[in-house]
Design a protein around this motif. Structure first.
Motif, PDB file in Angstrom:
ATOM      1  N   THR A  67      25.931  34.888  -7.635  1.00 53.42           N
ATOM      2  CA  THR A  67      25.447  35.805  -7.260  1.00 53.42           C
ATOM      3  C   THR A  67      26.506  36.340  -7.164  1.00 53.42           C
ATOM      4  OG1 THR A  67      24.219  35.263  -5.560  1.00 53.42           O
ATOM      5  CG2 THR A  67      25.715  37.546  -4.904  1.00 53.42           C
ATOM      6  N   MET A  68      27.706  36.008  -7.907  1.00 53.62           N
ATOM      7  CA  MET A  68      28.955  36.920  -7.671  1.00 53.62           C
ATOM      8  C   MET A  68      28.902  36.690  -9.632  1.00 53.62           C
ATOM      9  SD  MET A  68      30.150  37.816  -4.819  1.00 53.62           S
ATOM     10  CE  MET A  68      31.667  38.870  -5.539  1.00 53.62           C
ATOM     11  N   LEU A  69      28.650  35.686  -9.967  1.00 58.29           N
ATOM     12  CA  LEU A  69      28.710  35.856 -11.402  1.00 58.29           C
ATOM     13  C   LEU A  69      27.956  36.646 -11.853  1.00 58.29           C
ATOM     14  CD1 LEU A  69      29.199  31.952 -12.465  1.00 58.29           C
ATOM     15  CD2 LEU A  69      31.181  33.823 -12.237  1.00 58.29           C
ATOM     16  N   GLY A  70      26.866  36.718 -11.465  1.00 59.31           N
ATOM     17  CA  GLY A  70      25.069  37.109 -11.684  1.00 59.31           C
ATOM     18  C   GLY A  70      25.767  39.121 -12.006  1.00 59.31           C
ATOM     19  N   VAL A  71      26.522  39.136 -10.292  1.00 64.42           N
ATOM     20  CA  VAL A  71      27.092  40.793 -10.146  1.00 64.42           C
ATOM     21  C   VAL A  71      28.125  41.120 -11.887  1.00 64.42           C
ATOM     22  CG1 VAL A  71      28.931  42.413  -9.147  1.00 64.42           C
ATOM     23  CG2 VAL A  71      26.646  40.748  -8.118  1.00 64.42           C
ATOM     24  N   LYS A  72      29.527  40.337 -11.776  1.00 63.94           N
ATOM     25  CA  LYS A  72      29.879  40.526 -13.060  1.00 63.94           C
ATOM     26  C   LYS A  72      29.503  40.093 -14.393  1.00 63.94           C
ATOM     27  CE  LYS A  72      33.926  38.438 -15.104  1.00 63.94           C
ATOM     28  NZ  LYS A  72      35.529  37.485 -15.103  1.00 63.94           N
ATOM     29  N   VAL A  88      31.353  47.865  -7.385  1.00 66.81           N
ATOM     30  CA  VAL A  88      32.209  48.411  -6.621  1.00 66.81           C
ATOM     31  C   VAL A  88      30.493  48.191  -5.164  1.00 66.81           C
ATOM     32  CG1 VAL A  88      33.223  50.196  -5.265  1.00 66.81           C
ATOM     33  CG2 VAL A  88      34.210  48.784  -7.539  1.00 66.81           C
ATOM     34  N   ALA A  89      29.568  48.842  -5.727  1.00 66.29           N
ATOM     35  CA  ALA A  89      28.142  49.440  -5.288  1.00 66.29           C
ATOM     36  C   ALA A  89      27.892  48.132  -4.446  1.00 66.29           C
ATOM     37  CB  ALA A  89      27.419  50.124  -5.700  1.00 66.29           C
ATOM     38  N   ILE A  90      27.587  47.115  -5.547  1.00 69.89           N
ATOM     39  CA  ILE A  90      27.478  45.903  -5.151  1.00 69.89           C
ATOM     40  C   ILE A  90      28.028  44.800  -4.332  1.00 69.89           C
ATOM     41  CG2 ILE A  90      26.014  43.390  -6.241  1.00 69.89           C
ATOM     42  CD1 ILE A  90      25.254  45.496  -8.753  1.00 69.89           C
ATOM     43  N   ASP A  91      29.129  45.480  -4.415  1.00 68.75           N
ATOM     44  CA  ASP A  91      30.745  44.397  -3.497  1.00 68.75           C
ATOM     45  C   ASP A  91      30.176  45.010  -2.262  1.00 68.75           C
ATOM     46  OD1 ASP A  91      31.499  42.757  -5.259  1.00 68.75           O
ATOM     47  OD2 ASP A  91      33.583  44.328  -6.119  1.00 68.75           O
ATOM     48  N   PHE A  92      30.244  46.024  -2.289  1.00 66.58           N
ATOM     49  CA  PHE A  92      30.124  46.692  -1.003  1.00 66.58           C
ATOM     50  C   PHE A  92      29.379  45.831  -0.262  1.00 66.58           C
ATOM     51  CE2 PHE A  92      32.077  51.196  -2.485  1.00 66.58           C
ATOM     52  CZ  PHE A  92      33.811  50.758  -2.079  1.00 66.58           C
ATOM     53  N   PHE A  93      28.011  45.984  -0.869  1.00 67.18           N
ATOM     54  CA  PHE A  93      27.013  45.457   0.071  1.00 67.18           C
ATOM     55  C   PHE A  93      27.240  44.310   0.240  1.00 67.18           C
ATOM     56  CE2 PHE A  93      22.866  43.484  -0.351  1.00 67.18           C
ATOM     57  CZ  PHE A  93      22.056  43.652   0.751  1.00 67.18           C
ATOM     58  N   ILE A  94      27.628  43.315  -1.078  1.00 71.64           N
ATOM     59  CA  ILE A  94      28.161  41.608  -0.361  1.00 71.64           C
ATOM     60  C   ILE A  94      29.133  41.610   0.873  1.00 71.64           C
ATOM     61  CG2 ILE A  94      29.201  39.644  -1.107  1.00 71.64           C
ATOM     62  CD1 ILE A  94      27.534  40.029  -3.753  1.00 71.64           C
ATOM     63  N   ASP A  95      29.631  42.727   1.082  1.00 74.19           N
ATOM     64  CA  ASP A  95      30.988  42.803   2.168  1.00 74.19           C
ATOM     65  C   ASP A  95      30.027  42.945   3.575  1.00 74.19           C
ATOM     66  OD1 ASP A  95      33.721  42.579   0.151  1.00 74.19           O
ATOM     67  OD2 ASP A  95      33.690  44.259   0.317  1.00 74.19           O
ATOM     68  N   GLY A  96      29.178  43.676   3.309  1.00 73.60           N
ATOM     69  CA  GLY A  96      28.726  44.020   4.304  1.00 73.60           C
ATOM     70  C   GLY A  96      28.255  43.145   4.886  1.00 73.60           C
ATOM     71  N   VAL A  97      27.083  42.057   3.907  1.00 76.39           N
ATOM     72  CA  VAL A  97      26.520  40.782   4.497  1.00 76.39           C
ATOM     73  C   VAL A  97      27.516  40.127   5.388  1.00 76.39           C
ATOM     74  CG1 VAL A  97      25.229  38.638   3.424  1.00 76.39           C
ATOM     75  CG2 VAL A  97      24.582  40.990   2.875  1.00 76.39           C
ATOM     76  N   VAL A  98      28.457  39.951   4.066  1.00 74.76           N
ATOM     77  CA  VAL A  98      29.752  38.418   4.949  1.00 74.76           C
ATOM     78  C   VAL A  98      30.163  39.507   6.555  1.00 74.76           C
ATOM     79  CG1 VAL A  98      32.120  37.826   4.596  1.00 74.76           C
ATOM     80  CG2 VAL A  98      30.777  37.756   2.486  1.00 74.76           C
ATOM     81  N   VAL A  99      29.937  40.276   6.669  1.00 72.93           N
ATOM     82  CA  VAL A  99      31.034  41.085   7.783  1.00 72.93           C
ATOM     83  C   VAL A  99      28.808  40.557   9.174  1.00 72.93           C
ATOM     84  CG1 VAL A  99      31.236  43.138   9.083  1.00 72.93           C
ATOM     85  CG2 VAL A  99      32.395  42.556   7.022  1.00 72.93           C
ATOM     86  N   GLY A 100      28.703  41.294   8.976  1.00 70.77           N
ATOM     87  CA  GLY A 100      27.318  40.831   9.481  1.00 70.77           C
ATOM     88  C   GLY A 100      27.020  39.860   9.708  1.00 70.77           C
ATOM     89  N   ILE A 101      27.756  38.436   8.600  1.00 66.82           N
ATOM     90  CA  ILE A 101      26.807  36.577   9.096  1.00 66.82           C
ATOM     91  C   ILE A 101      28.675  36.577  10.425  1.00 66.82           C
ATOM     92  CG2 ILE A 101      27.374  34.191   8.055  1.00 66.82           C
ATOM     93  CD1 ILE A 101      26.530  35.390   5.578  1.00 66.82           C
ATOM     94  N   GLY A 102      29.389  37.246   9.592  1.00 65.96           N
ATOM     95  CA  GLY A 102      30.486  37.483  10.942  1.00 65.96           C
ATOM     96  C   GLY A 102      30.724  37.358  12.389  1.00 65.96           C
ATOM     97  N   PHE A 103      29.872  39.040  13.016  1.00 64.30           N
ATOM     98  CA  PHE A 103      29.282  38.810  14.256  1.00 64.30           C
ATOM     99  C   PHE A 103      28.105  38.641  14.192  1.00 64.30           C
ATOM    100  CE2 PHE A 103      32.139  43.101  12.662  1.00 64.30           C
ATOM    101  CZ  PHE A 103      32.676  43.038  13.789  1.00 64.30           C
ATOM    102  N   ALA A 104      27.201  37.391  13.438  1.00 69.81           N
ATOM    103  CA  ALA A 104      26.509  36.575  14.038  1.00 69.81           C
ATOM    104  C   ALA A 104      27.347  35.329  14.430  1.00 69.81           C
ATOM    105  CB  ALA A 104      25.782  36.242  13.175  1.00 69.81           C
ATOM    106  N   ALA A 105      28.528  35.109  13.532  1.00 75.44           N
ATOM    107  CA  ALA A 105      29.019  33.661  14.207  1.00 75.44           C
ATOM    108  C   ALA A 105      30.072  33.948  15.848  1.00 75.44           C
ATOM    109  CB  ALA A 105      29.563  32.927  13.649  1.00 75.44           C
ATOM    110  N   GLY A 106      30.101  35.367  16.170  1.00 74.68           N
ATOM    111  CA  GLY A 106      30.981  36.011  17.416  1.00 74.68           C
ATOM    112  C   GLY A 106      32.051  36.704  16.522  1.00 74.68           C
ATOM    113  N   GLU A 107      32.100  37.376  17.942  1.00 74.62           N
ATOM    114  CA  GLU A 107      33.160  39.224  17.683  1.00 74.62           C
ATOM    115  C   GLU A 107      34.297  38.633  17.236  1.00 74.62           C
ATOM    116  OE1 GLU A 107      34.357  42.022  20.749  1.00 74.62           O
ATOM    117  OE2 GLU A 107      33.810  41.140  21.332  1.00 74.62           O
TER     118      GLU A 107
END
Length: 222
Positions: A67-72, A88-107
């Motif tokens: 995914t990251m190599l594809g973005v590049k 940067v816009a795609i990075d924002f989306f991926i960052d959002g996904v990562v934070v969502g996964i983090g909160f899914a694991a715990g606060e």
């Protein structure tokens, strides 16, 4: 997700009213890289190591890297400053996904990742704004463009949040995807950009300030 979105807008506004020196920009990049690296090492990696699902780790890792190599690769095909804007816009989306996964694991995990990625998003906002100023003369238009890209943050978080309902195999794969995305941001974006500018011991030390600062923040006082 309004917190990193607000940081993004503040960074864009700051970059439209003044130009930061290369050393200051590099220091911010090192600081953000240290914070993101600490979050990856302390919050995401332990969850993966205790899963015991080797195949899920490999699948999630290769998907994250692809995914990251594809973005590049996409960025290389776009003209001028707009390539950075799309990246940067795609990075924002991926960052959002990562934070969502983090909160899914715990606060706690989600909060730590939120702090780390807010620092990273602030830098990306500064970089995108500086590049846009070369092709878009209106300050308001520049800020509006960055603000629109930031809308992908909550969108990505909404996609990442349901991860906690997945079976353990897919949950491990999702965490590994998030880990690779974070490490890629540190090694191939933040630090690469930082080392293209004048370096010094003070600037380099900002990486460790960010790393130790996040460790101290999540360690109980005692």
């Amino acid at each position: 997700m309004l917190i990193p979105w607000a940081a993004l807008v503040l960074g864009a506004i700051a970059a439209t009213v003044r130009t930061f020196s290369p050393s200051v920009t590099s220091g911010i990049q090192h600081l953000a890289a240290g914070v993101v690296f600490a979050a990856a090492a302390t919050e995401v990696l332990p969850a993966i190591r205790h899963s015991g699902a080797t195949s899920a780790i490999l699948i999630g890792g290769f998907l994250g890297l692809a995914t990251m190599l594809g973005v590049k690769a996409i960025g290389r095909r776009l003209p001028g400053a707009w390539s950075l804007v799309v990246l940067v816009a795609i990075d924002f989306f991926i960052d959002g996904v990562v934070v969502g996964i983090g909160f899914a694991a715990g606060e706690e995990q989600g909060t730590i990742l939120l702090i780390a990625l807010t620092a990273e998003i602030l830098f990306l906002g500064l970089s995108a704004t500086e590049e846009l100023r070369e092709v878009v003369k209106s300050r308001l238009a520049v800020i509006a463009t960055v603000l629109a890209g930031g809308a992908l943050l909550p969108l990505g978080a909404l996609l990442g949040e349901p991860v906690h309902m997945l079976p353990p195999f897919y949950l491990t794969a999702s965490f590994t995807f998030a880990l690779i995305a974070l490490l890629y941001l540190v090694t191939e974006e933040l630090l690469v950009e930082a080392h293209q500018k004048p370096d010094s011991s003070l600037v380099t030390s900002m990486f460790f300030v960010g790393f130790l600062g996040l460790l101290a923040l999540e360690t109980p006082i005692g």
